[in-house]
Motif scaffolding. Structure first.
Motif, PDB file in Angstrom:
ATOM      1  N   ALA A  97      -9.350  -7.012   0.470  1.00  0.00           N
ATOM      2  CA  ALA A  97     -10.819  -6.437   0.248  1.00  0.00           C
ATOM      3  C   ALA A  97     -10.595  -5.646  -1.301  1.00  0.00           C
ATOM      4  O   ALA A  97     -11.511  -6.038  -1.900  1.00  0.00           O
ATOM      5  N   CYS A  98      -9.361  -5.228  -1.660  1.00  0.00           N
ATOM      6  CA  CYS A  98      -9.160  -4.947  -3.086  1.00  0.00           C
ATOM      7  C   CYS A  98      -9.312  -6.090  -3.969  1.00  0.00           C
ATOM      8  O   CYS A  98     -10.180  -5.880  -4.953  1.00  0.00           O
ATOM      9  N   ASN A  99      -8.827  -7.263  -3.616  1.00  0.00           N
ATOM     10  CA  ASN A  99      -8.752  -8.496  -4.608  1.00  0.00           C
ATOM     11  C   ASN A  99     -10.245  -8.839  -4.438  1.00  0.00           C
ATOM     12  O   ASN A  99     -10.699  -9.320  -5.738  1.00  0.00           O
ATOM     13  N   GLY A 100     -10.953  -8.838  -3.348  1.00  0.00           N
ATOM     14  CA  GLY A 100     -12.406  -9.017  -3.464  1.00  0.00           C
ATOM     15  C   GLY A 100     -13.061  -8.216  -4.107  1.00  0.00           C
ATOM     16  O   GLY A 100     -14.091  -8.688  -5.124  1.00  0.00           O
ATOM     17  N   THR A 135       1.489  -0.312  -2.138  1.00  0.00           N
ATOM     18  CA  THR A 135       1.538  -1.696  -2.594  1.00  0.00           C
ATOM     19  C   THR A 135       0.709  -1.926  -4.013  1.00  0.00           C
ATOM     20  O   THR A 135       0.981  -2.335  -4.808  1.00  0.00           O
ATOM     21  N   LEU A 136      -0.767  -1.512  -3.657  1.00  0.00           N
ATOM     22  CA  LEU A 136      -1.662  -1.671  -4.492  1.00  0.00           C
ATOM     23  C   LEU A 136      -1.362  -0.988  -5.685  1.00  0.00           C
ATOM     24  O   LEU A 136      -1.751  -1.374  -7.004  1.00  0.00           O
ATOM     25  N   GLY A 196      -0.725  -2.145  -9.709  1.00  0.00           N
ATOM     26  CA  GLY A 196      -1.586  -1.837 -10.759  1.00  0.00           C
ATOM     27  C   GLY A 196      -2.803  -2.020 -10.331  1.00  0.00           C
ATOM     28  O   GLY A 196      -3.807  -2.175 -11.326  1.00  0.00           O
ATOM     29  N   LYS A 197      -3.173  -2.627  -9.146  1.00  0.00           N
ATOM     30  CA  LYS A 197      -4.567  -2.979  -8.837  1.00  0.00           C
ATOM     31  C   LYS A 197      -5.483  -1.756  -8.519  1.00  0.00           C
ATOM     32  O   LYS A 197      -6.667  -1.848  -8.505  1.00  0.00           O
ATOM     33  N   ASP A 241     -10.026  -5.584 -13.880  1.00  0.00           N
ATOM     34  CA  ASP A 241      -8.579  -5.824 -13.653  1.00  0.00           C
ATOM     35  C   ASP A 241      -8.054  -4.716 -12.649  1.00  0.00           C
ATOM     36  O   ASP A 241      -6.702  -5.209 -11.957  1.00  0.00           O
ATOM     37  N   TYR A 242      -8.627  -3.562 -12.520  1.00  0.00           N
ATOM     38  CA  TYR A 242      -7.924  -2.452 -11.415  1.00  0.00           C
ATOM     39  C   TYR A 242      -9.215  -1.694 -11.145  1.00  0.00           C
ATOM     40  O   TYR A 242     -10.291  -1.561 -11.738  1.00  0.00           O
TER      41      TYR A 242
END
Length: 327
Positions: free
Chosen positions: A105-108, A141-142, A146-147, A116-117
């Motif tokens: 979901a974060c990547n999405g 982990t995120l 650095g996300k 970028d973050y």
């Protein structure tokens, strides 16, 4: 604009911020959304709130296009997303707070927001089907990748937030920095009762939503006229029933009289009341029209009018102060 620390963190957020729930990608045009964000940014707003579940992901797409088009310096604004409800496609592992969904979901969200973050990443609701340990580890982990820069919760109970803090401390991880609860003159228990220990002992920050009680405290529903408002959106029947409550409407009408005496609007009076609480880091504004946002962005001017006498009159009208349980 006034800026406040997000709890005990070093991050500073504007006391008034702009949200996109029910508006971006749904109620208003992309052009209006662009105008609203530009107006907010020019007024000193530096926090823009979003979520994967808003308009099934379309809200983030709209906001992402606007952020890219304006080319504002990345350091000048704070943007958030929330994970839990998923986007348009539902199914196993596409909702909730499992490690798989939290990370995907974060990547999405990063893709939709063209960022970028994420500055802030919220667990949109507690997930009874996922151990809190798993979610805390996923957030870390995120953070390490650095996300995301800070993570928090939304509409969690104090006990659930405490458990997340305990897990983080046990494994030397970073716990939640902020919570996003509903807070307004009609809904006060979490901020004024349940979370008091979290504020005192852990410095929890808050990004409050629905400061106008879904429009009830804007004054526009006192005549029960809902045409062209969010209450007429498909699927919002539950919200309409909650807002058009006879007892609440009567209280809103009395608050309107008090606002008139102070030569201000009911909306600005209600926003100023929220801003007066020292445990509020930022008040998220929702708007569908530029004039509406322009007016509400001046709510800080009303805070000095809220003397002890005026605050007492407000309490006499709403009678919603929670009973604090002493242990």
């Amino acid at each position: 604009m006034e800026y406040r620390r997000l709890g005990k963190s070093g991050l500073q957020v504007s006391a008034l911020s702009l949200g996109s729930w029910l508006t971006f990608g749904q109620q208003i045009s992309d052009k209006t959304a662009d105008e609203l964000m530009g107006m907010a940014y020019d007024a000193g707003v530096n926090f823009f709130d979003n979520a994967e579940g808003y308009a099934a992901g379309k809200s983030e797409i709209v906001m992402g296009k606007i952020l890219k088009a304006h080319k504002w310096e990345r350091e000048s604004f704070v943007v958030s997303s929330k994970v839990f409800f998923g986007t348009e496609n539902k199914g196993p592992n596409r909702v909730g707070l499992s490690r798989k969904h939290v990370i995907e979901a974060c990547n999405g969200a990063l893709s939709r927001l063209q960022a970028d973050y994420l500055d802030l990443y919220f667990c949109h609701r507690p997930d009874k089907n996922t151990p809190i340990e798993e979610t805390v580890w996923a957030m870390n982990t995120l953070l390490q990748q650095g996300k995301i820069l800070y993570w928090g919760t939304s509409e969690w109970s104090a006990a659930e937030i405490m458990e997340a803090i305990r897990v983080a401390r046990q494994y030397n991880l970073i716990g939640p920095t902020m919570e996003q609860p509903q807070y307004n003159l009609m809904e006060r228990n979490k901020l004024e009762n349940e979370y008091l220990l979290l504020f005192k002992e852990y410095g929890l920050g808050t990004t409050i939503w629905s400061p106008l009680a879904s429009g009830l405290l804007s004054g526009k529903y006192t005549a029960k006229k809902t045409a062209d408002t969010r209450l007429e959106l498909k699927g919002m029947e539950w919200l309409k029933d909650a807002v058009l409550n006879e007892d609440k409407l009567k209280k809103a009408q009395e608050l309107q009289k008090l606002a008139d005496k102070l030569n201000t609007s009911l909306a600005k009076l209600s926003l100023a009341w929220c801003l007066k609480n020292p445990n509020v880091s930022t008040v998220i504004l929702g708007a569908s029209k530029p004039d509406q946002l322009k007016e509400n962005l001046t709510a800080l001017e009303v805070v000095p009018l809220l003397t002890d006498e005026v605050m007492g009159k407000i309490e006499d009208i709403v009678q919603t102060r929670p009973k604090i349980v002493q242990f």
